[in-house]
Design a protein around this motif. Structure first.
Motif, PDB file in Angstrom:
ATOM      1  N   ASP B  76      14.453 -15.524   7.369  1.00 37.04           N
ATOM      2  CA  ASP B  76      15.255 -14.464   7.958  1.00 37.04           C
ATOM      3  C   ASP B  76      14.361 -13.248   8.153  1.00 37.04           C
ATOM      4  O   ASP B  76      13.831 -12.708   7.177  1.00 37.04           O
ATOM      5  N   PRO B  77      14.166 -12.795   9.406  1.00 37.70           N
ATOM      6  CA  PRO B  77      13.271 -11.659   9.670  1.00 37.70           C
ATOM      7  C   PRO B  77      13.699 -10.358   8.975  1.00 37.70           C
ATOM      8  O   PRO B  77      12.932  -9.391   8.971  1.00 37.70           O
ATOM      9  N   LYS B  78      14.902 -10.345   8.380  1.00 37.24           N
ATOM     10  CA  LYS B  78      15.324  -9.134   7.658  1.00 37.24           C
ATOM     11  C   LYS B  78      14.473  -8.916   6.408  1.00 37.24           C
ATOM     12  O   LYS B  78      14.383  -7.801   5.895  1.00 37.24           O
ATOM     13  N   TYR B  79      13.873  -9.971   5.898  1.00 34.05           N
ATOM     14  CA  TYR B  79      13.143  -9.881   4.638  1.00 34.05           C
ATOM     15  C   TYR B  79      11.631  -9.929   4.855  1.00 34.05           C
ATOM     16  O   TYR B  79      11.146 -10.605   5.745  1.00 34.05           O
ATOM     17  N   PRO B  80      10.872  -9.224   3.999  1.00 30.67           N
ATOM     18  CA  PRO B  80       9.411  -9.294   4.114  1.00 30.67           C
ATOM     19  C   PRO B  80       8.920 -10.714   3.844  1.00 30.67           C
ATOM     20  O   PRO B  80       9.493 -11.429   3.012  1.00 30.67           O
ATOM     21  N   PRO B 129      -4.157  -5.988 -14.501  1.00 31.86           N
ATOM     22  CA  PRO B 129      -3.279  -6.010 -13.340  1.00 31.86           C
ATOM     23  C   PRO B 129      -2.788  -4.599 -13.023  1.00 31.86           C
ATOM     24  O   PRO B 129      -2.408  -3.855 -13.920  1.00 31.86           O
ATOM     25  N   ASP B 130      -2.827  -4.221 -11.768  1.00 29.87           N
ATOM     26  CA  ASP B 130      -2.576  -2.850 -11.373  1.00 29.87           C
ATOM     27  C   ASP B 130      -1.113  -2.655 -10.993  1.00 29.87           C
ATOM     28  O   ASP B 130      -0.730  -2.770  -9.826  1.00 29.87           O
ATOM     29  N   LEU B 131      -0.266  -2.380 -11.985  1.00 27.02           N
ATOM     30  CA  LEU B 131       1.136  -2.126 -11.691  1.00 27.02           C
ATOM     31  C   LEU B 131       1.307  -0.757 -11.063  1.00 27.02           C
ATOM     32  O   LEU B 131       2.376  -0.440 -10.556  1.00 27.02           O
ATOM     33  N   ASP B 132       0.259   0.071 -11.108  1.00 21.85           N
ATOM     34  CA  ASP B 132       0.349   1.396 -10.501  1.00 21.85           C
ATOM     35  C   ASP B 132       0.296   1.323  -8.983  1.00 21.85           C
ATOM     36  O   ASP B 132       0.502   2.331  -8.318  1.00 21.85           O
ATOM     37  N   ALA B 133       0.002   0.128  -8.442  1.00 25.26           N
ATOM     38  CA  ALA B 133      -0.103   0.007  -6.993  1.00 25.26           C
ATOM     39  C   ALA B 133       1.182   0.457  -6.326  1.00 25.26           C
ATOM     40  O   ALA B 133       1.176   1.022  -5.246  1.00 25.26           O
ATOM     41  N   LEU B 134       2.321   0.188  -6.955  1.00 24.00           N
ATOM     42  CA  LEU B 134       3.597   0.600  -6.382  1.00 24.00           C
ATOM     43  C   LEU B 134       3.798   2.091  -6.564  1.00 24.00           C
ATOM     44  O   LEU B 134       4.367   2.765  -5.697  1.00 24.00           O
ATOM     45  N   ARG B 140       9.249   8.025  -0.703  1.00 27.10           N
ATOM     46  CA  ARG B 140      10.035   7.354   0.329  1.00 27.10           C
ATOM     47  C   ARG B 140       9.623   5.886   0.473  1.00 27.10           C
ATOM     48  O   ARG B 140      10.465   4.987   0.574  1.00 27.10           O
ATOM     49  N   GLU B 141       8.318   5.644   0.459  1.00 33.87           N
ATOM     50  CA  GLU B 141       7.822   4.273   0.591  1.00 33.87           C
ATOM     51  C   GLU B 141       8.248   3.430  -0.609  1.00 33.87           C
ATOM     52  O   GLU B 141       8.680   2.282  -0.455  1.00 33.87           O
ATOM     53  N   ARG B 142       8.108   3.998  -1.795  1.00 29.26           N
ATOM     54  CA  ARG B 142       8.455   3.247  -3.000  1.00 29.26           C
ATOM     55  C   ARG B 142       9.925   2.880  -2.986  1.00 29.26           C
ATOM     56  O   ARG B 142      10.312   1.747  -3.278  1.00 29.26           O
ATOM     57  N   LYS B 143      10.760   3.867  -2.630  1.00 28.16           N
ATOM     58  CA  LYS B 143      12.205   3.595  -2.597  1.00 28.16           C
ATOM     59  C   LYS B 143      12.519   2.524  -1.565  1.00 28.16           C
ATOM     60  O   LYS B 143      13.298   1.601  -1.824  1.00 28.16           O
ATOM     61  N   ALA B 144      11.903   2.640  -0.397  1.00 33.26           N
ATOM     62  CA  ALA B 144      12.179   1.673   0.682  1.00 33.26           C
ATOM     63  C   ALA B 144      11.818   0.261   0.240  1.00 33.26           C
ATOM     64  O   ALA B 144      12.586  -0.679   0.436  1.00 33.26           O
ATOM     65  N   VAL B 145      10.654   0.112  -0.397  1.00 34.90           N
ATOM     66  CA  VAL B 145      10.214  -1.211  -0.847  1.00 34.90           C
ATOM     67  C   VAL B 145      11.143  -1.738  -1.937  1.00 34.90           C
ATOM     68  O   VAL B 145      11.548  -2.907  -1.913  1.00 34.90           O
ATOM     69  N   GLU B 146      11.484  -0.912  -2.884  1.00 35.23           N
ATOM     70  CA  GLU B 146      12.349  -1.375  -3.974  1.00 35.23           C
ATOM     71  C   GLU B 146      13.734  -1.732  -3.459  1.00 35.23           C
ATOM     72  O   GLU B 146      14.301  -2.765  -3.846  1.00 35.23           O
ATOM     73  N   ALA B 176       3.979   0.138   3.606  1.00 30.02           N
ATOM     74  CA  ALA B 176       3.932   0.265   2.148  1.00 30.02           C
ATOM     75  C   ALA B 176       3.412  -1.015   1.507  1.00 30.02           C
ATOM     76  O   ALA B 176       2.566  -0.981   0.612  1.00 30.02           O
ATOM     77  N   LEU B 177       3.903  -2.155   1.984  1.00 31.75           N
ATOM     78  CA  LEU B 177       3.445  -3.426   1.413  1.00 31.75           C
ATOM     79  C   LEU B 177       1.961  -3.636   1.727  1.00 31.75           C
ATOM     80  O   LEU B 177       1.216  -4.181   0.912  1.00 31.75           O
ATOM     81  N   LYS B 178       1.550  -3.197   2.894  1.00 36.66           N
ATOM     82  CA  LYS B 178       0.133  -3.309   3.262  1.00 36.66           C
ATOM     83  C   LYS B 178      -0.712  -2.442   2.324  1.00 36.66           C
ATOM     84  O   LYS B 178      -1.779  -2.850   1.878  1.00 36.66           O
ATOM     85  N   LYS B 179      -0.239  -1.240   2.009  1.00 37.94           N
ATOM     86  CA  LYS B 179      -0.971  -0.354   1.090  1.00 37.94           C
ATOM     87  C   LYS B 179      -1.100  -1.013  -0.277  1.00 37.94           C
ATOM     88  O   LYS B 179      -2.140  -0.929  -0.927  1.00 37.94           O
ATOM     89  N   VAL B 180      -0.029  -1.651  -0.714  1.00 31.70           N
ATOM     90  CA  VAL B 180      -0.069  -2.310  -2.026  1.00 31.70           C
ATOM     91  C   VAL B 180      -1.129  -3.407  -2.022  1.00 31.70           C
ATOM     92  O   VAL B 180      -1.930  -3.531  -2.945  1.00 31.70           O
ATOM     93  N   ARG B 181      -1.127  -4.183  -0.934  1.00 29.18           N
ATOM     94  CA  ARG B 181      -2.102  -5.282  -0.867  1.00 29.18           C
ATOM     95  C   ARG B 181      -3.536  -4.736  -0.867  1.00 29.18           C
ATOM     96  O   ARG B 181      -4.407  -5.251  -1.567  1.00 29.18           O
TER      97      ARG B 181
END
Lengths: 178, 191
Positions: B76-80, B129-134, B140-146, B176-181
């Protein structure tokens, strides 16, 4: 599973240390997907021929082609098509004969197989139509050259149009949000 | 250890969602190959923390991407795309362990794994492991991703909350997901 655990697990996934998969595993995955996305033309044509055999048998039960009818007697649908004249009837009969097959194939075959047909549509549909004509010659149907050419054109165009129609319907169905 | 040279797969550009769309609707082999190249490492790493043997790891890794391929019409294109991959990976591990008659263990990085080519990295502050990536994302980006990934809100709902257009929200989440990666990749290359 509660959202907190989902959140933690997804974070763990996102922060997982990347490890390179073994080259053999990667190659296996890529080659299997490649093979699946690129089916062989011969295999696709065989499947299309099988579908056409079934629909042709059904069609010949209610719409004789070149005077040849599989089951029953009488003119069947030809009686309706003759309203368009002799050549109009040949076009319509040919279009029906192959068109139904391609419409069905558009929903039975896999997307990659339909793409294969569409990528080589003239060759594939031309071959299918010629084989059909060959069948009628073999069963001693009443074939006149000028009518056969008209029938061939109708069969080719009809199959082309129904293939595209089936593809459009299926494509739009497949890509609606679920 | 020298690896055999791998056959170069064709590379396509675009976001994960754009690639997935091309792969799903056009059967674009290059799009699949690119998605695989981008995410295979993370999937393999994630699986390696959950599966005890190399054989299981390779088998499940292959199963994940074959399921990804076979279920592409269900995406479903609604989801990443990354969320989709995560769900497939997680269920593949669970299914594999259940078939093997094992309970689903919590195997952390300190468990010895039989990986000849990639022995477990020694845990140091530099490669934790870098949990700080988020947390490095803007608010705004963090909220949108979560909201998108964890709460499974639609783009329309997130747009309403952030007072943005749906298109803008899709771009925010994708960036945002690209930044995390990239952040996690940079952490990896800095070791």
């Amino acid at each position: 599973m509660n959202k907190s655990k989902v959140r933690d697990e997804f974070r763990e996934f996102m922060s997982a240390e990347e490890r390179t998969p073994p080259p053999g595993v990667t190659e296996t995955i890529l080659s299997r997907v490649r093979a699946d996305l690129n089916p062989s033309a011969a295999r696709v044509f065989s499947k299309l021929l099988a579908i056409h055999s079934v629909t042709a048998a059904v069609t010949l039960s209610f719409c004789p082609q070149f005077g040849f009818r599989l089951l029953g007697e009488g003119m069947g649908l030809m009686h309706v098509f003759m309203a368009f004249g002799t050549y109009g009837c040949m076009v319509a009969c040919g279009a029906l004969f192959t068109g139904l097959s391609l419409l069905l194939a558009a929903f039975i075959l896999r997307g990659e197989e339909i793409r294969k047909i569409r990528d080589n549509r003239l060759l594939t549909l031309g071959a299918l139509t010629l084989l059909s004509l060959g069948f009628f010659i073999m069963v001693d149907a009443e074939i006149v050259f000028s009518l056969a050419v008209t029938w061939f054109a109708g069969a080719l165009i009809g199959s082309w149009l129904t293939l595209e129609l089936g593809w459009m319907i299926r494509f739009r169905q497949a890509h609606q949000p679920t | 250890m020298n690896e055999k040279p791998r056959r170069e797969a064709p590379v396509a550009g675009g976001t994960d969602e754009e690639l997935m769309e091309r792969y799903r609707t056009e059967g674009d082999e290059a799009a699949f190959a690119t998605l695989y190249q981008r995410h295979a490492g993370r999937v393999y790493g994630y699986l390696s923390s959950r599966l005890p043997s190399r054989q299981d790891l390779d088998e499940v890794h292959q199963a994940v991407f074959m399921k990804f391929h076979q279920s592409r019409s269900l995406y479903d294109p609604k989801y990443p795309v990354l969320q989709w991959i995560y769900v497939i990976a997680r269920t593949s591990v669970t299914d594999h362990l259940r078939r093997a008659g094992r309970s689903v263990p919590v195997i952390d990085d300190t468990t010895a794994l039989d990986h000849a080519e990639a022995p477990p990295a020694e845990r140091t502050p530099e490669n934790e492991p870098d949990l700080d990536a988020l947390e490095n994302l803007s608010e705004r980006e963090r909220k949108a991703v979560e909201w998108r990934v964890l709460d499974e809100l639609s783009y329309a709902e997130i747009a309403a909350r952030l007072d943005q257009t749906e298109t803008s929200v899709r771009q925010i989440v994708s960036r945002a997901l690209k930044k995390v990666r990239l952040s996690l990749a940079a952490k990896g290359t800095a070791r």
